[in-house]
Design a protein around this motif. Structure first.
Motif, PDB file in Angstrom:
ATOM      1  N   THR A 209      -9.881  -6.570  13.978  1.00 44.70           N
ATOM      2  CA  THR A 209      -8.810  -7.034  12.965  1.00 44.70           C
ATOM      3  C   THR A 209      -9.053  -5.918  11.633  1.00 44.70           C
ATOM      4  N   ALA A 210     -10.209  -6.115  11.286  1.00 43.27           N
ATOM      5  CA  ALA A 210     -10.400  -5.183  10.093  1.00 43.27           C
ATOM      6  C   ALA A 210     -10.069  -3.700  10.061  1.00 43.27           C
ATOM      7  N   SER A 211     -10.259  -3.174  11.250  1.00 46.97           N
ATOM      8  CA  SER A 211     -10.034  -1.692  11.569  1.00 46.97           C
ATOM      9  C   SER A 211      -8.382  -1.612  11.459  1.00 46.97           C
ATOM     10  N   ARG A 212      -7.624  -2.379  12.405  1.00 50.03           N
ATOM     11  CA  ARG A 212      -6.188  -2.395  12.246  1.00 50.03           C
ATOM     12  C   ARG A 212      -5.901  -2.832  10.664  1.00 50.03           C
TER      13      ARG A 212
ATOM     14  N   LEU B 225      -3.063  -0.592   5.852  1.00 48.87           N
ATOM     15  CA  LEU B 225      -3.303  -0.547   4.612  1.00 48.87           C
ATOM     16  C   LEU B 225      -3.035   0.916   4.075  1.00 48.87           C
ATOM     17  N   ARG B 226      -3.662   1.879   4.836  1.00 47.94           N
ATOM     18  CA  ARG B 226      -3.408   3.176   4.564  1.00 47.94           C
ATOM     19  C   ARG B 226      -2.007   3.771   4.731  1.00 47.94           C
ATOM     20  N   ARG B 227      -1.319   3.116   5.770  1.00 44.97           N
ATOM     21  CA  ARG B 227       0.103   3.495   6.159  1.00 44.97           C
ATOM     22  C   ARG B 227       0.918   2.967   4.804  1.00 44.97           C
ATOM     23  N   HIS B 228       0.768   1.743   4.437  1.00 43.17           N
ATOM     24  CA  HIS B 228       1.641   1.240   3.450  1.00 43.17           C
ATOM     25  C   HIS B 228       1.285   1.699   2.090  1.00 43.17           C
ATOM     26  N   LEU B 229      -0.084   2.238   1.838  1.00 40.78           N
ATOM     27  CA  LEU B 229      -0.360   2.908   0.315  1.00 40.78           C
ATOM     28  C   LEU B 229      -0.223   4.437   0.604  1.00 40.78           C
ATOM     29  N   GLU B 230       0.305   5.042   1.798  1.00 42.40           N
ATOM     30  CA  GLU B 230       0.322   6.406   2.073  1.00 42.40           C
ATOM     31  C   GLU B 230      -0.981   7.030   1.347  1.00 42.40           C
ATOM     32  N   VAL B 231      -2.098   6.817   2.028  1.00 41.87           N
ATOM     33  CA  VAL B 231      -3.430   7.287   1.573  1.00 41.87           C
ATOM     34  C   VAL B 231      -3.811   8.072   2.906  1.00 41.87           C
ATOM     35  N   PRO B 232      -4.115   9.490   2.795  1.00 42.04           N
ATOM     36  CA  PRO B 232      -4.553  10.116   3.853  1.00 42.04           C
ATOM     37  C   PRO B 232      -5.799   9.673   4.256  1.00 42.04           C
ATOM     38  N   ARG B 233      -6.117  10.070   5.568  1.00 41.48           N
ATOM     39  CA  ARG B 233      -7.381   9.605   5.957  1.00 41.48           C
ATOM     40  C   ARG B 233      -8.409  10.773   5.605  1.00 41.48           C
TER      41      ARG B 233
ATOM     42  N   ARG C 205       1.963  -7.305   2.990  1.00 43.79           N
ATOM     43  CA  ARG C 205       2.592  -6.952   4.140  1.00 43.79           C
ATOM     44  C   ARG C 205       1.515  -6.832   5.386  1.00 43.79           C
ATOM     45  N   LEU C 206       0.150  -7.387   5.257  1.00 42.89           N
ATOM     46  CA  LEU C 206      -0.531  -7.562   6.205  1.00 42.89           C
ATOM     47  C   LEU C 206      -0.323  -8.984   6.725  1.00 42.89           C
TER      48      LEU C 206
END
Length: 167
Positions: free
Chosen positions: A151-154, A159-167, A115-116
């Motif tokens: 780019t890596a940061s974005r 990825l966190r949003r797509h995987l729903e991983v809390p920060r 999705r990236l």
């Protein structure tokens, strides 16, 4: 005219020279069992080649000594080869339920990576799969190091949003 005595038969030579040859081989290979094998191989080669009466051998003791030295060298060469070979370590097999969970997690990560954007995927794969530094990624992709970093940061945030991983 000098008359030469005939060579002693192989069994007499064996009785007379075996211990000296074993000592020689032992000094070279540093292992009694291997030294005895080397000497036995030398006598067997002499017997096969010249027979029990040792016909045609001018100096059988010299011939045997040369065979023992060469046989010892061969043993040492084989040892070096064996020591140079490092066997593969057995890979531990994870429990069956772990493979199912990992497969699901891998599928989820791969789906999120798809999705990236292409650039985001390339940067993450080069950074985390190929273990390249930001400078190396920049050189590889023809980008500035700042662009690689942003780019890596974005991409990680996406990825966190797509995987729903809390920060």
């Amino acid at each position: 005219m000098v008359s030469r005595e005939p060579a002693p038969p192989i069994d007499a030579l064996y009785d007379h020279r075996r211990l000296d040859l074993v000592r020689l081989a032992l000094f070279l290979v540093d292992d009694l069992a291997t030294a005895e094998d080397v000497v036995q191989d030398a006598f067997a080669a002499l017997l096969r080649r010249h027979g029990p009466r040792l016909d045609g051998v001018a100096e059988p003791a010299t011939y045997l000594r040369t065979c023992v030295v060469n046989g010892s060298r061969s043993v040492l060469r084989r040892r070096r080869t064996v020591r140079a070979h490092v066997p593969e370590r057995p890979v531990p097999v994870p429990p069956a339920e772990e493979s199912v969970v990992l497969r699901e997690e891998h599928r989820a990560v791969l789906a999120a990576l798809r999705r990236l954007t292409q650039r985001q995927r390339e940067v993450l794969v080069l950074r985390y799969w190929s273990d390249l530094s930001e400078a190396e990624i920049a050189d590889t992709l023809g980008l500035s190091p700042g662009t690689v970093k942003s780019t890596a940061s974005r991409a990680l945030a996406a990825l966190r949003r797509h995987l729903e991983v809390p920060r």
